[in-house]
Motif scaffolding. Structure first.
Motif, PDB file in Angstrom:
ATOM      1  N   GLU A  41      -7.324  10.071   7.359  1.00 31.64           N
ATOM      2  CA  GLU A  41      -6.216   9.115   7.366  1.00 31.64           C
ATOM      3  C   GLU A  41      -5.219   9.526   8.428  1.00 31.64           C
ATOM      4  N   ASN A  42      -5.072   8.674   9.441  1.00 30.50           N
ATOM      5  CA  ASN A  42      -4.187   8.967  10.565  1.00 30.50           C
ATOM      6  C   ASN A  42      -3.835   7.642  11.217  1.00 30.50           C
ATOM      7  N   GLY A  45      -2.885   8.162  15.037  1.00 32.17           N
ATOM      8  CA  GLY A  45      -3.497   9.209  15.828  1.00 32.17           C
ATOM      9  C   GLY A  45      -5.004   9.101  15.894  1.00 32.17           C
ATOM     10  N   VAL A  49      -8.430  12.234  16.340  1.00 36.82           N
ATOM     11  CA  VAL A  49      -9.368  12.659  15.298  1.00 36.82           C
ATOM     12  C   VAL A  49     -10.761  12.060  15.438  1.00 36.82           C
TER      13      VAL A  49
END
Length: 230
Positions: A41-42, A45, A49
């Protein structure tokens, strides 16, 4: 004597939601089987990842890059920056390895997961966060999309669906709960869902269409008008 069934190994990625997804699936006799799946979960970003998730998924599946036969990427709907990262990364893998890259609707992939989880399901609504107090949505009956993908304010979508039967809702729980009972674990597509949507092309070896992101609206960042002061 019948020969062994051919198996195709497929990399699947999706960056249409705050949950970045990378997984590997095997396709044999038209059936899709998950070999590995990574999620992180980002919300802002994705670029930081995604590549790491891909490499980890390949390692977990014990699959080398040269073992891949195709790539599938979720093309949204989703935010501009997130989709751009996922599509560019998938296209880069495909170009470097000489593989076909199939773009699919991310909401369709979530729907596939939902119908496999709830076999008695008839009418499904998939809802994800579109930001700006709006949601992305699509509606499905017996697995077939009959409305969407679209973007709407939740209240407007509730009004539009007032006379329609909705058995269950999938997607982001926070945004899906106002519309009905939410199917757990459907916040983002998984590898099986993504690959299943692209299955006809993968099995037939048909060349994919050019990748087209489903933005559904203008990006947040727009070019400054000439002469306008900051």
């Amino acid at each position: 004597m019948t020969g062994a069934a051919e198996t195709k190994t497929v990399l699947a990625v999706d960056t249409s939601t705050p949950i970045v997804v990378a997984g590997v699936a095997a396709v044999t006799d038209g059936q899709v089987r998950e070999l590995a799946l990574g999620r992180a979960e980002n919300a802002r970003g994705h670029a930081e990842v995604l590549t790491s998730l891909i490499l980890t998924a390949l390692a977990d599946a014990d699959v080398g890059r040269d073992d891949l036969d195709a790539v599938v990427v979720g093309c949204g709907p989703g935010p501009f920056t997130g989709l751009r990262v996922g599509i560019a990364t998938a296209a880069g893998f495909g170009d470097a390895l000489g593989l076909p890259v199939y773009g699919v609707c991310s909401l369709d992939a979530i729907a596939v997961q939902s119908f496999s989880t709830a076999p008695d399901l008839h009418d499904l609504l998939v809802v994800t966060d579109a930001r700006r107090r709006e949601v992305y949505y699509a509606r499905y009956v017996d697995g077939a999309r009959i409305d969407g993908p679209g973007v709407s304010a939740p209240a407007d979508l509730q009004t539009a669906l007032a006379d329609n039967r909705i058995d269950r809702v999938a997607g982001s729980p926070t945004h899906a709960e106002p519309f009905g009972e939410v199917i757990a674990g459907t916040e983002a597509p998984d590898a099986v869902g993504l690959v299943s949507v692209a299955l006809p092309g993968i099995v037939s070896g048909e060349m994919p269409e050019p990748l087209e992101p489903l933005y559904l609206r203008r990006p947040d960042a727009v070019e400054r008008a000439p002469g306008r002061r900051l």
